[in-house]
Design an enzyme around this catalytic site. Sequence first.
Site, PDB file in Angstrom:
ATOM      1  N   THR A   1       0.860  -1.193   0.000  1.00  0.00           N
ATOM      2  CA  THR A   1       0.000   0.000   0.000  1.00  0.00           C
ATOM      3  C   THR A   1       0.893   1.239   0.000  1.00  0.00           C
ATOM      4  OG1 THR A   1      -0.217  -0.139   2.407  1.00  0.00           O
ATOM      5  CG2 THR A   1      -1.954  -1.149   1.099  1.00  0.00           C
ATOM      6  N   LEU A   2       0.489   2.238  -0.788  1.00  0.00           N
ATOM      7  CA  LEU A   2       1.370   3.383  -1.054  1.00  0.00           C
ATOM      8  C   LEU A   2       0.703   4.713  -0.728  1.00  0.00           C
ATOM      9  CD1 LEU A   2       2.404   1.977  -4.545  1.00  0.00           C
ATOM     10  CD2 LEU A   2       3.887   2.029  -2.534  1.00  0.00           C
TER      11      LEU A   2
ATOM     12  N   ASP B   1      -6.971  -0.260   7.179  1.00  0.00           N
ATOM     13  CA  ASP B   1      -7.733  -1.418   7.676  1.00  0.00           C
ATOM     14  C   ASP B   1      -8.934  -1.699   6.770  1.00  0.00           C
ATOM     15  OD1 ASP B   1      -6.009  -1.544   9.853  1.00  0.00           O
ATOM     16  OD2 ASP B   1      -7.256  -0.197  11.050  1.00  0.00           O
TER      17      ASP B   1
HETATM   18  O1  RIB Z   1      -5.336   1.475  11.963  1.00  0.00           O
HETATM   19  C1  RIB Z   1      -6.022   2.350  12.808  1.00  0.00           C
HETATM   20  C2  RIB Z   1      -6.048   1.798  14.210  1.00  0.00           C
HETATM   21  O2  RIB Z   1      -4.732   1.715  14.716  1.00  0.00           O
HETATM   22  C3  RIB Z   1      -6.806   2.638  15.202  1.00  0.00           C
HETATM   23  O3  RIB Z   1      -8.174   2.305  15.256  1.00  0.00           O
HETATM   24  C4  RIB Z   1      -6.032   2.422  16.503  1.00  0.00           C
HETATM   25  O4  RIB Z   1      -6.777   1.808  17.492  1.00  0.00           O
HETATM   26  C5  RIB Z   1      -4.796   1.626  16.118  1.00  0.00           C
HETATM   27  O5  RIB Z   1      -4.927   0.289  16.401  1.00  0.00           O
END
Ligand code: RIB
Length: 305
Positions: free
Chosen positions: A220-221, A252
């Site tokens: 991922t960039l 995420d």
């Molecule tokens: O990737 C974002 C997450 O990183 C946040 O929700 C925080 O809790 C950390 O885990």
Amino acid sequence: MKVLDFGSLNIDNVYSVDHFVRGGETISSEKLEVFSGGKGLNQSIALSKALAGSGILVYHAGAVGKEDGDFLLTQLEEAGVDISFTARLPVKTGHAIIQRDRTGQNCILLFGGANQAVTEEMADEVLKDFEAGDFLILQNEISQIGYIMEKAHEKGMKIFLNPSPMDEKIAGYPLEYVDCFLLNEIEAAGICGIEEDAASKEELLDQISRRFPDAQIVLTLGGEGSMYKKGDFIAKQEIYKVPVADTTAAGDTFTGYFIGGIARGESIEEALDHGARASAIAVSRPGAAPSIPDRDEVEKMGKKG
Ligand code: RIB
């Protein structure tokens, strides 16, 4: 086929600031918001939304504090995630202190809490309900990652690793068991043992792919999108440009939608595209888990090109 995400659950305390606080400086924040988060929880919610209507269930394993973590479990359940493998322990729930600046960028300080109280016994108890071909999704915010990887590999589960946040523990994990890495340039450079800016993104993708020739690599960039490589096959995905409210959980969301797409039988290109669309919607909204879009919103967003 079942999808198991063994990962963190955090209470995200998000402070809106003009700029990130510097060493020795004291600043006031303009606003405090509390969201559900944790890379594990965020990815489980994204996975579950990505898999809506497919008949594939997402299970979240991990731990929260029994005094303060129940709302995180409720959030998972509301997103259709099975929480029967998530323990309630007599310790504090993990939390994050997040500074969000005027441009929507963030910096994050973690307290592990219950996430770091995962034991080998808990892992054994969870994994006995899973079998060969089931997907296991891991990040790097809970204890016992190496052990979980060993046991999942013995069972023939397909292991997806998002080695985030990058730290010295990663090198001690049995990375040769990973079927698919989802990682950014800092994490890829760390795993290859090189300086972050010592290689172009193409060289980095090539290096990590040569080190793990049997694994799928998703690099991922940020604003430049993402790249995929497995053997000689390479795919590239641009981002969908949107006004940025908050970048927390964008990665995420991408990860959940990409893996969800693979589980649904989408092509690599389709899964990357769905990941890019979903993460664009997520950055246009505040918060971590609450910013993750439903599948129909992602489908409705116009496809690039
Ligand atoms: O990737 C974002 C997450 O990183 C946040 O929700 C925080 O809790 C950390 O885990």
